[in-house]
Design an enzyme around this catalytic site. Structure first.
Site, PDB file in Angstrom:
ATOM      1  N   GLU A 134       0.847  -1.199   0.000  1.00 49.30           N
ATOM      2  CA  GLU A 134       0.000   0.000   0.000  1.00 49.30           C
ATOM      3  C   GLU A 134       0.880   1.245   0.000  1.00 49.30           C
ATOM      4  O   GLU A 134       1.872   1.320   0.716  1.00 49.30           O
ATOM      5  CB  GLU A 134      -0.908   0.020   1.227  1.00 49.30           C
ATOM      6  CG  GLU A 134      -1.770   1.289   1.302  1.00 49.30           C
ATOM      7  CD  GLU A 134      -2.776   1.248   2.428  1.00 49.30           C
ATOM      8  OE1 GLU A 134      -3.652   0.356   2.375  1.00 49.30           O
ATOM      9  OE2 GLU A 134      -2.675   2.076   3.353  1.00 49.30           O
ATOM     10  N   TYR A 135       0.477   2.222  -0.826  1.00 56.49           N
ATOM     11  CA  TYR A 135       1.179   3.505  -0.904  1.00 56.49           C
ATOM     12  C   TYR A 135       0.176   4.636  -0.681  1.00 56.49           C
ATOM     13  O   TYR A 135      -0.993   4.519  -1.058  1.00 56.49           O
ATOM     14  CB  TYR A 135       1.833   3.684  -2.271  1.00 56.49           C
ATOM     15  CG  TYR A 135       2.821   2.603  -2.641  1.00 56.49           C
ATOM     16  CD1 TYR A 135       4.136   2.650  -2.197  1.00 56.49           C
ATOM     17  CD2 TYR A 135       2.435   1.525  -3.449  1.00 56.49           C
ATOM     18  CE1 TYR A 135       5.043   1.657  -2.545  1.00 56.49           C
ATOM     19  CE2 TYR A 135       3.334   0.529  -3.794  1.00 56.49           C
ATOM     20  CZ  TYR A 135       4.637   0.604  -3.343  1.00 56.49           C
ATOM     21  OH  TYR A 135       5.527  -0.386  -3.688  1.00 56.49           O
ATOM     22  N   PRO A 190       1.741  11.287  -2.156  1.00 55.72           N
ATOM     23  CA  PRO A 190       2.624  12.339  -1.638  1.00 55.72           C
ATOM     24  C   PRO A 190       2.017  13.725  -1.843  1.00 55.72           C
ATOM     25  O   PRO A 190       1.153  13.929  -2.700  1.00 55.72           O
ATOM     26  CB  PRO A 190       3.906  12.181  -2.477  1.00 55.72           C
ATOM     27  CG  PRO A 190       3.826  10.803  -3.056  1.00 55.72           C
ATOM     28  CD  PRO A 190       2.360  10.540  -3.259  1.00 55.72           C
ATOM     29  N   ARG A 220     -15.643   3.871   4.497  1.00 55.57           N
ATOM     30  CA  ARG A 220     -16.313   5.084   4.951  1.00 55.57           C
ATOM     31  C   ARG A 220     -15.311   6.216   5.027  1.00 55.57           C
ATOM     32  O   ARG A 220     -15.579   7.338   4.622  1.00 55.57           O
ATOM     33  CB  ARG A 220     -16.962   4.862   6.320  1.00 55.57           C
ATOM     34  CG  ARG A 220     -17.875   6.010   6.743  1.00 55.57           C
ATOM     35  CD  ARG A 220     -17.997   6.148   8.244  1.00 55.57           C
ATOM     36  NE  ARG A 220     -16.750   6.562   8.872  1.00 55.57           N
ATOM     37  CZ  ARG A 220     -16.628   6.839  10.167  1.00 55.57           C
ATOM     38  NH1 ARG A 220     -17.677   6.703  10.966  1.00 55.57           N
ATOM     39  NH2 ARG A 220     -15.467   7.210  10.669  1.00 55.57           N
ATOM     40  N   GLY A 221     -14.136   5.917   5.556  1.00 50.40           N
ATOM     41  CA  GLY A 221     -13.085   6.919   5.668  1.00 50.40           C
ATOM     42  C   GLY A 221     -13.024   7.534   7.048  1.00 50.40           C
ATOM     43  O   GLY A 221     -13.969   7.463   7.835  1.00 50.40           O
ATOM     44  N   TYR A 271     -22.302   5.268   4.889  1.00 51.13           N
ATOM     45  CA  TYR A 271     -21.659   4.013   5.256  1.00 51.13           C
ATOM     46  C   TYR A 271     -20.984   3.373   4.041  1.00 51.13           C
ATOM     47  O   TYR A 271     -21.434   3.543   2.899  1.00 51.13           O
ATOM     48  CB  TYR A 271     -22.683   3.033   5.833  1.00 51.13           C
ATOM     49  CG  TYR A 271     -23.381   3.535   7.074  1.00 51.13           C
ATOM     50  CD1 TYR A 271     -22.676   3.693   8.272  1.00 51.13           C
ATOM     51  CD2 TYR A 271     -24.736   3.858   7.050  1.00 51.13           C
ATOM     52  CE1 TYR A 271     -23.311   4.158   9.416  1.00 51.13           C
ATOM     53  CE2 TYR A 271     -25.382   4.327   8.183  1.00 51.13           C
ATOM     54  CZ  TYR A 271     -24.662   4.479   9.365  1.00 51.13           C
ATOM     55  OH  TYR A 271     -25.291   4.944  10.494  1.00 51.13           O
ATOM     56  N   ALA A 272     -19.940   2.590   4.320  1.00 49.21           N
ATOM     57  CA  ALA A 272     -19.236   1.901   3.242  1.00 49.21           C
ATOM     58  C   ALA A 272     -20.166   0.954   2.489  1.00 49.21           C
ATOM     59  O   ALA A 272     -20.050   0.794   1.275  1.00 49.21           O
ATOM     60  CB  ALA A 272     -18.042   1.134   3.809  1.00 49.21           C
ATOM     61  N   TYR A 311     -11.703  -5.016  11.113  1.00 55.41           N
ATOM     62  CA  TYR A 311     -11.075  -4.492  12.335  1.00 55.41           C
ATOM     63  C   TYR A 311     -10.947  -5.611  13.368  1.00 55.41           C
ATOM     64  O   TYR A 311     -11.882  -5.868  14.129  1.00 55.41           O
ATOM     65  CB  TYR A 311     -11.896  -3.330  12.892  1.00 55.41           C
ATOM     66  CG  TYR A 311     -11.974  -2.167  11.937  1.00 55.41           C
ATOM     67  CD1 TYR A 311     -11.015  -1.161  11.965  1.00 55.41           C
ATOM     68  CD2 TYR A 311     -12.993  -2.086  10.983  1.00 55.41           C
ATOM     69  CE1 TYR A 311     -11.066  -0.096  11.073  1.00 55.41           C
ATOM     70  CE2 TYR A 311     -13.048  -1.033  10.083  1.00 55.41           C
ATOM     71  CZ  TYR A 311     -12.086  -0.042  10.133  1.00 55.41           C
ATOM     72  OH  TYR A 311     -12.136   1.007   9.243  1.00 55.41           O
ATOM     73  N   ASP A 327     -19.509  -5.317  15.582  1.00 53.93           N
ATOM     74  CA  ASP A 327     -18.542  -5.010  14.526  1.00 53.93           C
ATOM     75  C   ASP A 327     -18.588  -6.067  13.433  1.00 53.93           C
ATOM     76  O   ASP A 327     -18.512  -5.754  12.234  1.00 53.93           O
ATOM     77  CB  ASP A 327     -17.139  -4.923  15.126  1.00 53.93           C
ATOM     78  CG  ASP A 327     -16.167  -4.215  14.206  1.00 53.93           C
ATOM     79  OD1 ASP A 327     -16.510  -3.131  13.697  1.00 53.93           O
ATOM     80  OD2 ASP A 327     -15.062  -4.740  13.973  1.00 53.93           O
TER      81      ASP A 327
END
Length: 600
Positions: free
Chosen positions: A22-23, A26, A114-115, A133-134, A156, A171
């Site tokens: 994962e990146y 920048p 969701r973020g 929601y996602a 999670y 969850d």
């Protein structure tokens, strides 16, 4: 290809664990260029199954950079890419734009999130015209694109930080809702408690979720970063981590070494659990730590695995953009500038990419230089000064090129990627030419029937043979051009193109409209492949780009008040021509090009 398909395909052919990187995006233009180079190096070193790119929500430059990174990774670097997409500050119109860009770049993987709350907000709130929601984002993607995208969801193992009382059951219900909405795989938040993770996996399976579970692995690079990231994610730190890291917390090198061993032990336990066969490494845009983990796990590719990789089918990296699926031929002039070549051919239709012919009347035109973005030189103006200083003579430029040939410089204004061992057979001759003020731009040595699995010159399917004609492109003072042309006049093996900044072209090519294959391969049961060529139309397009690069370099000098360097670079534009020579006698070991140029 979808991540789920890639993982299943690998599972059926190999029991070896796989991994991905994962990146994040920048903040600076120079940082973006550095990241492209790092992504490319990490691919060359490890062959990840895919990479993913985080999303910068809220519109503006950084959001566009997310989709730009995805497009470049797919189209130029040939990397299977997964794009993060969040609900944070994202009205549907912006979601549509992001999905459309991903679709057209050939990306088939989305991590729907969701973020996090925006930086300036304490709590997460939905944006007007967006999703809360996602699971709603997943349903929307499915409604618009059907099964085109494999959709990942976040898991999670220690509960979402916002859930009260760490309610694991609730969850898991939320996770199940995302899977039922169309989620195809799970990528988890970072963690260090491997026993808790394995227990969580058993609960995921018991809840009826049979999609791949991909653990998110965070390397340990410094003690402070280790604590900060654990606190940010609200995850527990096992006692054996603390007992081994606390006593050495002030020794960064030792923390990195012991921390890597702890992560390797954790990953091995994950792989042995039966729940995990793929590791997703959060690189934090760093190179060494992820590769150290993979090396100590002993899961980096073997030589045979490198040779068998499908992207090694051509001497240049095959694009994953579906528009370029038929592309089998490229002009050699952009050998070290793949980014601008892909940009200038990005408007071509699927059936316009040459797959055997190039340069005839049906070939499409090269796009304007504007397609390359605002700058042709990939380095920032300040980075240009740092890398190449302020040349005021041809000897200064020759010094830069010699440093590049020796591997001491990673790039030049006209060469975006580092030199490799391919030039070793002619390296001494190239250095000597530069010492005689003939500035070499691009080259390849003669190759006569080397096996296609050769480490340096090989490409294509195994059990084949590859060939190359010697090629040299260089800058020559206009005053020396008449003597060169006269010398080449009666040479039946050497063909050339020579042009100046005004576009005055000279050539002894027998048919200017036809291409000259300078790389080809012969493979069992296949027609001859000719992936690299020299021809007139593309050389004219390259000439335009090359002199614009020099002009941009000159403008950088003016910007930093370096008038003597600016004047010198202008003299290169005015007084030097761009020449390429092909030695069509690929059997002879003699370097005719070198001998002739030294005699001028």
């Amino acid at each position: 290809m979808k991540i789920t398909e890639k993982l299943e395909q690998h599972r059926q052919t190999s029991g070896k664990p796989t991994y991905s990187f994962e990146y994040f995006v920048p903040k600076t233009t120079q940082g973006v260029q550095n990241l492209y180079d790092r992504m490319d190096r990490m691919y060359e070193a490890s062959l990840p199954q895919f990479i993913d790119i985080t999303w910068n929500a809220g519109g503006g430059r950084l959001s566009h950079l997310s989709t730009d990174l995805v497009a470049t990774a797919q189209s130029v670097l040939g990397l299977e890419t997964c794009m993060h997409l969040t609900c944070t500050n994202m009205p549907i119109s912006m979601i549509d734009d992001a999905l459309e860009n991903a679709y057209h770049s050939g990306c088939q993987n989305i991590l729907a999130l969701r973020g996090d709350p925006p930086r300036d907000a304490e709590n997460w709130t939905p944006v007007e015209g967006g999703f809360q929601y996602a699971k709603d984002l997943i349903k929307y993607i499915k409604s618009k694109y059907g099964d085109h995208f494999a959709i990942g969801v976040a898991g999670y193992p220690e509960c979402h930080p916002e859930l009260p009382n760490k309610d694991v059951k609730l969850d898991l219900e939320y996770l199940k809702q995302k899977i039922d909405a169309g989620g195809d795989f799970i990528i988890t938040q970072m963690f260090y408690d491997v026993d808790n993770f394995i227990n969580w996996c058993s609960q995921v399976r018991a809840a009826g979720m049979d999609v791949p579970i991909i653990p998110g692995i965070m390397p340990i690079t410094t003690y402070a970063a280790f604590l900060r990231r654990a606190q940010w994610g609200q995850i527990s730190i096992p006692q054996h981590f603390s007992s081994r890291l606390d006593p050495i917390k002030d020794d960064d090198e030792l923390v990195r070494d012991i921390g890597t061993n702890l992560i390797v032990e954790m990953c091995q336990k994950l792989l042995d659990s039966g729940y995990v066969s793929h590791l997703h490494i959060y690189t934090m845009n760093l190179e060494k730590a992820p590769l150290m983990i993979l090396e100590r796990l002993n899961i980096l590719p073997t030589e045979s695995e490198f040779n068998a990789h499908p992207l090694a089918v051509l001497p240049w990296r095959k694009s994953l953009n579906p528009k370029r699926k038929n592309e089998e031929v490229r002009p050699i002039f952009w050998k070290r500038r793949p980014y601008s070549y892909v940009a200038r051919t990005s408007q071509w239709a699927v059936d316009e990419f040459p797959n055997g012919r190039f340069g005839d009347s049906s070939s499409p035109a090269f796009g304007d230089l504007d397609l390359c973005g605002s700058d042709l030189i990939r380095q920032s103006a300040n980075k240009c000064l740092e890398l190449w200083s302020t040349p005021t003579s041809i000897n200064d430029v020759a010094f830069l090129v010699i440093n590049y040939l020796n591997g001491n410089l990673k790039c030049l204004p006209w060469s975006d990627i580092p030199i490799n061992d391919e030039i070793n057979p002619i390296k001494a001759h190239l250095i000597e030419l530069n010492q005689h003020s003939i500035i070499t731009i691009n080259s390849q040595p003669q190759v006569n029937g080397i096996r296609s699995n050769d480490k340096i010159h090989g490409w294509g399917p195994k059990d084949g043979y590859v060939y190359q004609k010697q090629y040299l492109e260089f800058m020559l003072p206009k005053t020396k051009l008449p003597k060169l042309i006269d010398t080449l006049k009666n040479n039946e093996f050497l063909t050339y193109f020579a042009i100046d900044s005004q576009g005055d072209l000279l050539s002894n090519h027998p048919d200017n409209s036809k291409s000259n294959a300078v790389t080809w391969g012969i493979f069992p049961g296949r027609e001859i492949l000719q992936p690299t060529i020299v021809e007139k139309i593309s050389f004219l397009a390259w000439k335009e780009e090359f002199y614009h690069i020099l002009n941009e370099w000159k403008l950088n000098m003016n910007k930093y008040d370096k008038p003597h360097s600016a004047q010198f670079i202008q003299s290169l534009i005015d007084d030097y021509c761009l020449v390429n020579i092909v030695d069509n006698d690929y059997i002879s070991p003699d370097d005719q090009i070198h001998s002739i140029l030294l005699s001028l």
